[in-house]
Design an enzyme around this catalytic site. Sequence first.
Site, mmCIF file in Angstrom:
data_model
loop_
_atom_site.group_PDB
_atom_site.id
_atom_site.type_symbol
_atom_site.label_atom_id
_atom_site.label_comp_id
_atom_site.label_asym_id
_atom_site.label_seq_id
_atom_site.Cartn_x
_atom_site.Cartn_y
_atom_site.Cartn_z
ATOM 1 N N TYR A 124 36.493 41.972 38.793
ATOM 2 C CA TYR A 124 35.710 42.202 40.007
ATOM 3 C C TYR A 124 36.594 42.660 41.163
ATOM 4 O O TYR A 124 36.272 43.620 41.871
ATOM 5 C CB TYR A 124 34.956 40.932 40.395
ATOM 6 N N LYS A 128 36.469 46.408 43.000
ATOM 7 C CA LYS A 128 36.265 46.616 44.436
ATOM 8 C C LYS A 128 37.492 47.282 45.071
ATOM 9 O O LYS A 128 37.363 48.087 46.000
ATOM 10 C CB LYS A 128 35.980 45.275 45.115
#
Length: 219
Positions: A124, A128
Site C-alpha cells: 500500500y 501510494k
Amino acid sequence: MGKKALIAGSTGLIGNELLKLLLNGEDYEQVVAIVRRPLEVKHSKLVEKVVDFDRMDEYHEIFAVDDVFCCLGTTIKKAKTKEAMWKIDVDYPVEIARLASSHGAHKFLLVSSMNANPESSIFYSKMKGQLEVEIKKIPFDTTAIFRPSLLLGDRDEFRMGERAAAAISTKVPFLFAGPLRKYKPIEGRTVASAMYQVAQKDAKGLTVYPSVEIHDISQ
C-alpha cells in the site's frame, strides 16, 4: 465567470464530504463529478458524468476545468487483486491528471497516504508512493498532495482498524500528543476541508501536507 472544479472519488469518505463543500461553497460555479455509477445528488452546480475509467480519453472535454480534486482509492477487499487496486489507486489518478493538465487545469489536489514511499516493502505504501512520483511529473501551476493518517468517518463497509483507532483516540487522546500527534486518526471531513481551503490559495508549485498540517489547516 466563476471557477470550475472536477472531482474524482466523490462517493468515498473524503470525496463525499468534499463534494458537499464544492457544491455549497461560493468559489465554484460548476462542479464536474466523474463517477462509475450515478450519484444520488441533485444540485444546480453539479455536472455528473458517468464514465468508463478505462477509456477516460474518450471524455476529454470534461477535463477542461480550473481545479481537480482526486480522492480515488480502494481496498484489497473491494478490488480483489493487487493489480486491480493499483489501477484504481495509481493508473486512474495519473490519467486524470494527464488529461486535466493537457486541457489547461491549474491545480491538482490529491489524497495520498501518510506512509507513501515508492521504495517501501509494504504494498500500500509503495503504491501510494509511486502515485506521488507519477503525479509530480505532470505540470500544474499548483500540485497539493495530502497525506492523512488513519481516516475516520462513516463508511459503507466495516473496517476494524478504523473502529479501533476511533475508540483509542476518543478514550485515551493523550496517546497522540507530542511526537505521536502525526499518527492521530483524522476525520474524512477534516481532510476535505483542508483540500478545499488549500485550493483557494495562490500558492504555486508542489506542496505535501502531512496529517498534522491537514488538521491545522481545517481548523
